[in-house]
Design a protein around this motif. Structure first.
Motif, PDB file in Angstrom:
ATOM      1  N   ASP A  73       0.817  -1.216   0.000  1.00  0.00           N
ATOM      2  CA  ASP A  73       0.000   0.000   0.000  1.00  0.00           C
ATOM      3  C   ASP A  73       0.853   1.269   0.000  1.00  0.00           C
ATOM      4  OD1 ASP A  73       0.988  -0.209   2.543  1.00  0.00           O
ATOM      5  OD2 ASP A  73      -0.953  -0.095   3.567  1.00  0.00           O
ATOM      6  N   GLY A  74       2.149   1.132  -0.239  1.00  0.00           N
ATOM      7  CA  GLY A  74       3.021   2.298  -0.288  1.00  0.00           C
ATOM      8  C   GLY A  74       2.891   3.082  -1.579  1.00  0.00           C
ATOM      9  N   ASP A  75       2.464   2.422  -2.632  1.00  0.00           N
ATOM     10  CA  ASP A  75       2.268   3.071  -3.930  1.00  0.00           C
ATOM     11  C   ASP A  75       1.127   2.355  -4.628  1.00  0.00           C
ATOM     12  OD1 ASP A  75       2.332   4.114  -6.490  1.00  0.00           O
ATOM     13  OD2 ASP A  75       4.524   4.073  -6.657  1.00  0.00           O
ATOM     14  N   LEU A  76      -0.024   3.019  -4.711  1.00  0.00           N
ATOM     15  CA  LEU A  76      -1.217   2.396  -5.283  1.00  0.00           C
ATOM     16  C   LEU A  76      -1.377   2.682  -6.776  1.00  0.00           C
ATOM     17  CD1 LEU A  76      -3.877   2.984  -2.462  1.00  0.00           C
ATOM     18  CD2 LEU A  76      -2.359   1.021  -2.825  1.00  0.00           C
ATOM     19  N   GLU A  81       2.423  -1.301  -9.857  1.00  0.00           N
ATOM     20  CA  GLU A  81       2.027  -2.704  -9.989  1.00  0.00           C
ATOM     21  C   GLU A  81       2.530  -3.280 -11.309  1.00  0.00           C
ATOM     22  OE1 GLU A  81      -1.936  -5.531  -9.486  1.00  0.00           O
ATOM     23  OE2 GLU A  81      -2.190  -3.394  -9.878  1.00  0.00           O
ATOM     24  N   ASP A  82       2.452  -2.493 -12.353  1.00  0.00           N
ATOM     25  CA  ASP A  82       2.889  -2.961 -13.663  1.00  0.00           C
ATOM     26  C   ASP A  82       4.387  -3.251 -13.681  1.00  0.00           C
ATOM     27  OD1 ASP A  82       2.235  -3.583 -16.395  1.00  0.00           O
ATOM     28  OD2 ASP A  82       3.318  -1.766 -16.975  1.00  0.00           O
ATOM     29  N   THR A  83       5.154  -2.486 -12.923  1.00  0.00           N
ATOM     30  CA  THR A  83       6.590  -2.752 -12.819  1.00  0.00           C
ATOM     31  C   THR A  83       6.838  -4.134 -12.227  1.00  0.00           C
ATOM     32  OG1 THR A  83       7.140  -0.393 -12.582  1.00  0.00           O
ATOM     33  CG2 THR A  83       8.753  -1.981 -11.765  1.00  0.00           C
ATOM     34  N   VAL A  99       1.023 -17.207 -15.094  1.00  0.00           N
ATOM     35  CA  VAL A  99       1.064 -16.752 -13.708  1.00  0.00           C
ATOM     36  C   VAL A  99       0.555 -15.317 -13.661  1.00  0.00           C
ATOM     37  CG1 VAL A  99       2.494 -16.332 -11.673  1.00  0.00           C
ATOM     38  CG2 VAL A  99       3.050 -18.231 -13.210  1.00  0.00           C
ATOM     39  N   GLU A 100      -0.500 -15.095 -12.873  1.00  0.00           N
ATOM     40  CA  GLU A 100      -1.075 -13.754 -12.720  1.00  0.00           C
ATOM     41  C   GLU A 100      -0.696 -13.215 -11.353  1.00  0.00           C
ATOM     42  OE1 GLU A 100      -5.221 -13.593 -13.496  1.00  0.00           O
ATOM     43  OE2 GLU A 100      -5.024 -14.167 -15.603  1.00  0.00           O
ATOM     44  N   ILE A 101      -0.104 -12.022 -11.334  1.00  0.00           N
ATOM     45  CA  ILE A 101       0.358 -11.439 -10.090  1.00  0.00           C
ATOM     46  C   ILE A 101      -0.329 -10.100  -9.893  1.00  0.00           C
ATOM     47  CG2 ILE A 101       2.383 -10.435 -11.250  1.00  0.00           C
ATOM     48  CD1 ILE A 101       3.925 -11.012  -8.610  1.00  0.00           C
ATOM     49  N   ARG A 102      -0.885  -9.883  -8.685  1.00  0.00           N
ATOM     50  CA  ARG A 102      -1.671  -8.681  -8.436  1.00  0.00           C
ATOM     51  C   ARG A 102      -1.412  -8.128  -7.036  1.00  0.00           C
ATOM     52  NH1 ARG A 102      -1.866  -9.056 -13.039  1.00  0.00           N
ATOM     53  NH2 ARG A 102      -3.654  -9.147 -14.472  1.00  0.00           N
ATOM     54  N   ASN A 103      -1.395  -6.787  -6.956  1.00  0.00           N
ATOM     55  CA  ASN A 103      -1.272  -6.091  -5.675  1.00  0.00           C
ATOM     56  C   ASN A 103      -2.664  -5.929  -5.073  1.00  0.00           C
ATOM     57  OD1 ASN A 103      -0.639  -4.507  -3.480  1.00  0.00           O
ATOM     58  ND2 ASN A 103      -0.010  -2.718  -4.675  1.00  0.00           N
ATOM     59  N   GLU A 104      -2.946  -6.645  -4.002  1.00  0.00           N
ATOM     60  CA  GLU A 104      -4.277  -6.617  -3.401  1.00  0.00           C
ATOM     61  C   GLU A 104      -4.594  -5.296  -2.703  1.00  0.00           C
ATOM     62  OE1 GLU A 104      -6.629  -9.129  -3.903  1.00  0.00           O
ATOM     63  OE2 GLU A 104      -5.033  -9.473  -5.370  1.00  0.00           O
ATOM     64  N   ALA A 105      -3.605  -4.458  -2.497  1.00  0.00           N
ATOM     65  CA  ALA A 105      -3.864  -3.131  -1.920  1.00  0.00           C
ATOM     66  C   ALA A 105      -4.602  -2.232  -2.907  1.00  0.00           C
ATOM     67  CB  ALA A 105      -2.549  -2.475  -1.501  1.00  0.00           C
ATOM     68  N   ARG A 106      -4.634  -2.615  -4.189  1.00  0.00           N
ATOM     69  CA  ARG A 106      -5.262  -1.797  -5.229  1.00  0.00           C
ATOM     70  C   ARG A 106      -6.640  -2.310  -5.645  1.00  0.00           C
ATOM     71  NH1 ARG A 106      -3.981  -1.489  -9.938  1.00  0.00           N
ATOM     72  NH2 ARG A 106      -4.420   0.730 -10.245  1.00  0.00           N
ATOM     73  N   VAL A 107      -7.077  -3.433  -5.136  1.00  0.00           N
ATOM     74  CA  VAL A 107      -8.295  -4.075  -5.647  1.00  0.00           C
ATOM     75  C   VAL A 107      -9.514  -3.157  -5.561  1.00  0.00           C
ATOM     76  CG1 VAL A 107      -9.927  -5.960  -5.235  1.00  0.00           C
ATOM     77  CG2 VAL A 107      -7.478  -6.412  -5.252  1.00  0.00           C
TER      78      VAL A 107
END
Length: 214
Positions: A73-76, A81-83, A99-107
């Motif tokens: 959650d430091g950068d939403l 996330e794309d990086t 493989v799908e990778i996702r930042n859950e802080a952005r959902v």
């Protein structure tokens, strides 16, 4: 039956069963090198591997992708996330699976547009896993230092091993649960899919706004 064993024995059985999926083990190993905050390998690749093994199918059969959740959650921003996604593409190159990778802080920023209901911000990766459409799906695994497995299973493992799909109406709409469970049952007909709980009927009130007396 594994689903009737004590929890510590179920955990041991889970590791043994998942280890039969060589792609899953490789995803775990490679994800660990990314050093993502609060990450878990989660969702279908885990419980579907169990279903395959329990029903005598090849461990990786029918698994479309491997989902990795992390929480930052430091950068939403999408750019941050794309990086991570682009770096992960290099790490997972050559694997015979997506493989799908996702930042859950952005959902919460995109969930309502996709599913039609608002999603409060997740507080952690675990809180995101807590909101899967079925409690049976609420499962996450990651590798920690020393190759120790960390398992997150807030609803236990009995339903997973017993092939029971149980609704979890905390966030996902009923349609999502029913669509997913119908697809799963088509692929694993041995599953027992439990119905979505009925919507509570509002209690009638009197003109003064209080419940009528009996």
């Amino acid at each position: 039956m594994i689903g009737r064993l004590p929890l510590d024995e179920q955990l041991s059985a889970l590791k043994s069963v998942l280890s039969r999926n060589e792609v899953l083990l490789e995803v775990l190993s490679r994800t660990a090198t990314l050093e993502l905050p609060g990450w878990y390998l989660t969702a279908g690749c885990l419980f579907q591997t169990v279903w395959n093994v329990v029903t005598g199918r090849p461990p990786a059969r029918g698994i479309k992708d491997y989902d990795v959740f992390y929480f930052d959650d430091g950068d939403l921003s999408w750019e941050a996330e794309d990086t991570v996604i682009k770096k992960a593409e290099e790490v997972f190159a050559g694997l015979p699976a997506e493989v799908e990778i996702r930042n859950e802080a952005r959902v919460h920023l995109w969930y309502e547009q996709k599913f039609g209901v608002p999603c409060p911000p997740h507080e952690s990766t675990e809180s995101a896993i807590d909101r899967f459409a079925a409690t049976t799906c609420c499962l996450g695994v990651r590798l920690e230092p020393g190759s120790r497995w960390r398992v997150y299973a807030p609803h236990g493992l009995s339903d997973v091993f017993n092939l029971v799909v149980r609704p979890n109406p905390v966030l996902a709409p009923r349609e999502v649960y029913e669509t997913k469970s119908a697809r799963w049952q088509g692929q694993w007909p041995e599953l027992t899919v439990l119905d979505w709980p009925p919507t509570p009927t509002p209690t009638p009130t009197s003109a003064t706004g209080t419940a009528p007396s009996s």
